[in-house]
Design a protein around this motif. Structure first.
Motif, mmCIF file in Angstrom:
data_model
loop_
_atom_site.group_PDB
_atom_site.id
_atom_site.type_symbol
_atom_site.label_atom_id
_atom_site.label_comp_id
_atom_site.label_asym_id
_atom_site.label_seq_id
_atom_site.Cartn_x
_atom_site.Cartn_y
_atom_site.Cartn_z
ATOM 1 N N GLY A 171 3.078 1.217 -15.413
ATOM 2 C CA GLY A 171 2.803 0.196 -16.263
ATOM 3 C C GLY A 171 2.675 -1.232 -15.618
ATOM 4 N N TRP A 172 3.409 -2.052 -16.231
ATOM 5 C CA TRP A 172 3.249 -3.618 -15.617
ATOM 6 C C TRP A 172 4.104 -3.800 -14.471
ATOM 7 C CZ3 TRP A 172 8.280 -5.494 -14.721
ATOM 8 C CH2 TRP A 172 9.284 -4.876 -15.421
ATOM 9 N N ARG A 173 5.022 -2.517 -14.091
ATOM 10 C CA ARG A 173 5.952 -2.732 -12.962
ATOM 11 C C ARG A 173 4.790 -2.545 -11.531
ATOM 12 N NH1 ARG A 173 11.220 -2.019 -14.186
ATOM 13 N NH2 ARG A 173 11.586 -1.257 -16.348
ATOM 14 N N ALA A 174 3.861 -1.908 -11.802
ATOM 15 C CA ALA A 174 2.825 -1.947 -10.589
ATOM 16 C C ALA A 174 2.520 -3.221 -10.075
ATOM 17 C CB ALA A 174 1.703 -0.979 -11.028
ATOM 18 N N ILE A 175 2.429 -4.155 -10.983
ATOM 19 C CA ILE A 175 1.523 -5.583 -10.472
ATOM 20 C C ILE A 175 2.748 -6.087 -9.366
ATOM 21 C CG2 ILE A 175 0.594 -5.939 -12.689
ATOM 22 C CD1 ILE A 175 2.756 -8.181 -12.998
ATOM 23 N N PHE A 176 4.021 -5.572 -9.382
ATOM 24 C CA PHE A 176 5.021 -6.086 -8.356
ATOM 25 C C PHE A 176 5.189 -5.272 -7.267
ATOM 26 C CE2 PHE A 176 6.722 -8.121 -12.305
ATOM 27 C CZ PHE A 176 6.408 -9.590 -12.027
ATOM 28 N N LEU A 177 5.222 -4.057 -7.553
ATOM 29 C CA LEU A 177 5.406 -2.745 -6.647
ATOM 30 C C LEU A 177 4.104 -2.891 -5.492
ATOM 31 C CD1 LEU A 177 7.306 -0.112 -8.569
ATOM 32 C CD2 LEU A 177 7.971 -1.952 -7.071
ATOM 33 N N VAL A 178 3.024 -3.243 -5.972
ATOM 34 C CA VAL A 178 1.628 -3.193 -5.150
ATOM 35 C C VAL A 178 2.108 -4.115 -3.797
ATOM 36 C CG1 VAL A 178 0.590 -5.167 -6.172
ATOM 37 C CG2 VAL A 178 -0.775 -3.132 -5.100
ATOM 38 N N ASN A 179 2.858 -5.083 -4.074
ATOM 39 C CA ASN A 179 3.132 -6.065 -2.886
ATOM 40 C C ASN A 179 3.983 -5.240 -1.763
ATOM 41 O OD1 ASN A 179 2.536 -8.231 -4.282
ATOM 42 N ND2 ASN A 179 4.200 -8.751 -5.020
ATOM 43 N N LEU A 180 4.576 -4.171 -1.865
ATOM 44 C CA LEU A 180 5.469 -3.474 -0.988
ATOM 45 C C LEU A 180 4.517 -2.917 0.054
ATOM 46 C CD1 LEU A 180 8.055 -1.817 -3.167
ATOM 47 C CD2 LEU A 180 8.412 -4.178 -2.230
ATOM 48 N N PRO A 181 3.348 -2.149 -0.041
ATOM 49 C CA PRO A 181 2.506 -1.564 0.889
ATOM 50 C C PRO A 181 1.722 -2.781 1.687
ATOM 51 C CG PRO A 181 1.614 -0.791 -1.231
ATOM 52 C CD PRO A 181 3.016 -1.544 -1.608
ATOM 53 N N VAL A 182 1.549 -3.561 0.969
ATOM 54 C CA VAL A 182 0.587 -4.868 1.590
ATOM 55 C C VAL A 182 1.569 -5.372 2.643
ATOM 56 C CG1 VAL A 182 -0.402 -6.997 1.098
ATOM 57 C CG2 VAL A 182 -0.967 -5.170 -0.457
ATOM 58 N N ALA A 183 2.855 -5.628 2.170
ATOM 59 C CA ALA A 183 3.842 -6.499 3.146
ATOM 60 C C ALA A 183 4.238 -5.558 4.198
ATOM 61 C CB ALA A 183 5.093 -6.892 2.298
ATOM 62 N N PHE A 184 4.214 -4.442 4.098
ATOM 63 C CA PHE A 184 4.629 -3.474 5.052
ATOM 64 C C PHE A 184 3.504 -3.569 6.022
ATOM 65 C CE2 PHE A 184 4.076 0.701 7.124
ATOM 66 C CZ PHE A 184 5.425 0.876 7.701
ATOM 67 N N LEU A 185 2.399 -3.306 5.695
ATOM 68 C CA LEU A 185 1.207 -3.222 6.604
ATOM 69 C C LEU A 185 1.102 -4.763 7.386
ATOM 70 C CD1 LEU A 185 -1.565 -1.657 4.807
ATOM 71 C CD2 LEU A 185 -0.347 -0.766 6.570
ATOM 72 N N VAL A 186 1.305 -5.866 6.708
ATOM 73 C CA VAL A 186 1.167 -7.268 7.438
ATOM 74 C C VAL A 186 2.145 -7.292 8.331
ATOM 75 C CG1 VAL A 186 1.496 -9.715 6.847
ATOM 76 C CG2 VAL A 186 -0.001 -8.123 5.425
ATOM 77 N N VAL A 187 3.437 -6.900 8.068
ATOM 78 C CA VAL A 187 4.591 -7.255 9.187
ATOM 79 C C VAL A 187 4.315 -5.971 10.454
ATOM 80 C CG1 VAL A 187 6.838 -6.526 9.455
ATOM 81 C CG2 VAL A 187 6.429 -7.780 7.125
ATOM 82 N N LEU A 188 3.538 -5.206 10.056
ATOM 83 C CA LEU A 188 3.256 -4.035 11.141
ATOM 84 C C LEU A 188 2.449 -4.587 11.986
ATOM 85 C CD1 LEU A 188 4.008 -1.073 11.817
ATOM 86 C CD2 LEU A 188 1.732 -0.517 10.696
ATOM 87 N N PHE A 189 1.415 -5.506 11.677
ATOM 88 C CA PHE A 189 0.614 -6.152 12.382
ATOM 89 C C PHE A 189 0.974 -7.459 12.808
ATOM 90 C CE2 PHE A 189 -2.594 -3.266 10.360
ATOM 91 C CZ PHE A 189 -3.149 -2.877 11.445
ATOM 92 N N ALA A 190 1.942 -8.114 12.009
ATOM 93 C CA ALA A 190 2.235 -9.615 12.424
ATOM 94 C C ALA A 190 3.307 -9.448 13.547
ATOM 95 C CB ALA A 190 2.900 -10.157 11.272
ATOM 96 N N ILE A 191 4.172 -8.605 13.798
ATOM 97 C CA ILE A 191 5.212 -8.540 14.855
ATOM 98 C C ILE A 191 4.746 -8.396 16.150
ATOM 99 C CG2 ILE A 191 7.118 -7.372 15.788
ATOM 100 C CD1 ILE A 191 8.085 -6.693 12.914
ATOM 101 N N PRO A 192 3.772 -7.649 16.385
ATOM 102 C CA PRO A 192 3.149 -7.541 17.904
ATOM 103 C C PRO A 192 2.217 -8.631 18.022
ATOM 104 C CG PRO A 192 2.261 -5.743 16.532
ATOM 105 C CD PRO A 192 3.171 -6.392 15.640
ATOM 106 N N LEU A 193 1.447 -9.151 16.932
ATOM 107 C CA LEU A 193 0.252 -9.831 17.191
ATOM 108 C C LEU A 193 0.381 -11.396 17.104
ATOM 109 C CD1 LEU A 193 -2.816 -9.839 17.235
ATOM 110 C CD2 LEU A 193 -3.154 -9.786 14.838
#
Length: 483
Positions: A171-193
């Protein structure tokens, strides 16, 4: 004394900037995405109307009051470090929101989201000044403006889609939890780049200035956000009354620390850059347009009785214009040069004055002519998108890259103050004219008056921007060497 930066541009700068842009997309997205979820949140958690308001205002207030500190932290301790730390904190806060077991747990998570977003968000804007050449900054600022505009349009649509799909029964919880995979991918690229950038003579954080700045902005922002909904109680007026006292104490502390050779949170000497104060005033006037989103939605749904979905669709031409404007700004800048921001704000004013005329000429309770409305909304959005990159450059381009985090935070905070101030003042005029239980004619009249105020603010800002455009920008390196 610091020397001007003469190092060659990093070949990975555009890849770095792409990562930073994704992070910069999340804070405005989460500001808008929650609006459509409030009815579902109320039904699920049993939140009262006042707590519903806090779900929005707790994020907005904490975000606004800590942006200057977040930008300065990047200057002192490294923009990559603060970006990644803020993003991880934002993801954690989003998880708390998504797993909230009570209304107050959700409010706490939203407050933490605002705090961590303020650490993350200024780093993208500050990095434009630090990693790009003067020639490339206009394109980078154009992309930044496009992403910011896209977030405001995508937010409400994405929120509705996620809730209607009911992903995994969240339900409405998805609008917040969708940030988790996005943040994970950004951190994955950010640290080495990402390459670390910071002031070349970093010192310890000004804790006294930080505390006074947060107190000053909180005393201003909180009553502006909460005052009208609460009926302007005594505490709101007392809070506004102490703002000049707190601001004076903050300014004196910054001047004293600067004269003693310290590193103030907001260096008065940097703010003395020619045209900077006027640039920030233009930014304050520019973002009165934020009130339009709220009042246009109220007009559509309460005066002409469109559905929430149809009301959302009316914003699409505006969003399309806002997306195209920044992308065309580098080409337009070659023709109009530093006058691009005044031109964009003038187009906004023309669009808003024309919408006011169309609404005023339409029979109350009837939807205005679609063709005119679509064209004028596109023009207004295009004007805003065209003005945004030049406005950002008008401000951050006047200081040394050493202080780009400071100015990015000040600029972002100015925009947030403009949002709160315009909603309180222009929104107050709208609701005072419409009154409780207003009919279609009263709502239309109140909306027209609000449009005229917003349009005039844009026109005044355009005029002030013209005076800045005629003034040559000082060498930012000189400002650094004076520190």
């Amino acid at each position: 004394m610091t020397e001007p930066n003469t190092t060659a541009p990093d070949p990975r700068r555009w890849a770095m900037f792409t990562v930073l842009l994704v992070g910069a997309f999340l804070p405005p997205l989460d500001f808008f995405i929650v609006n459509v979820a409030l009815p579902s949140i109320q039904q699920d958690l049993g939140a009262s109307p006042s707590v519903e308001q806090l779900v929005i205002s707790s994020y907005a207030a904490l975000y606004a009051v800590t942006l200057i500190t977040g930008g300065r932290l990047g200057d002192l301790f490294g923009r990559e470090r603060m970006f990644v730390s803020g993003l991880i904190g934002f993801a954690f806060a989003s998880m708390l929101c998504g797993l909230a077991w009570s209304p107050w747990a959700l409010v706490s998570g939203r407050a933490l989201q605002g705090l961590t977003a303020a650490v993350m968000a200024p780093q993208a804007l500050a990095s434009i000044q630090a990693i790009f050449s003067e020639k490339e900054k206009h394109l980078a600022l154009g992309l930044f403006g496009a992403v910011f505009g896209l977030a405001s349009v995508v937010g409400q649509a994405l929120g509705g889609i996620l809730i209607s799909l009911d992903v995994f029964g969240l339900g409405w919880r998805a609008i917040f939890l969708v940030n988790l995979p996005v943040a994970f991918l950004v951190v994955l690229f950010a640290i080495p780049l990402l390459r670390e950038t910071r002031a070349r003579d970093p010192r310890k954080l000004d804790l006294v200035g930080t505390g006074l700045s947060i107190m000053t902005l909180a005393a201003l922002i909180v009553p502006l956000i909460e005052g009208r909904e609460a009926g302007w109680p005594l505490w709101a007026w007392l809070s506004l009354a102490v703002v000049p006292l707190l601001a004076g104490a903050f300014w004196r502390s910054q001047g004293k620390l600067a004269r003693s050779g310290g590193s103030p949170l907001l260096d008065p000497r940097v703010l003395a850059a020619p045209g900077l104060a006027r640039g920030l005033t233009v930014a304050l006037l520019f973002y009165t347009i934020s009130t339009f989103f709220l009042l246009f939605s109220v007009y559509l749904q309460q005066a002409v009785h469109t559905s929430a979905l149809d009301a959302g669709l009316f914003f699409l031409p505006y969003g399309l214009g806002y997306l195209i404007g920044p992308l065309t700004s580098p080409s337009c800048r070659r023709v109009f040069g530093p006058f691009l921001t005044p031109l964009g704000m003038s187009l906004e004013a023309i669009g808003l004055y024309s919408i006011a005329w169309v609404v005023g000429a339409t029979t109350p309770g009837v939807v205005p002519d679609h063709t005119w409305l679509v064209a004028l909304l596109f023009l207004t959005g295009f004007g805003q998108g065209l003005a945004t990159p030049g406005l950002m450059h008008m401000v951050i381009g006047r200081v040394s890259p050493d202080f780009s985090g400071m100015i990015a935070g000040v600029t972002s905070s100015t925009l947030q103050v403009s949002v709160a101030l315009s909603v309180a003042v222009i929104g107050g005029v709208f609701y005072a004219l419409s009154g409780e239980g207003a009919d279609a004619g009263q709502l239309a009249h109140a909306f027209v008056v609000a449009l005229l105020i917003i349009a005039t603010s844009q026109l005044v800002g355009a005029g002030l921007g013209l005076t800045i455009a005629r003034q040559p920008t000082s060498d930012p390196a000189q400002l650094s060497s004076k520190q």
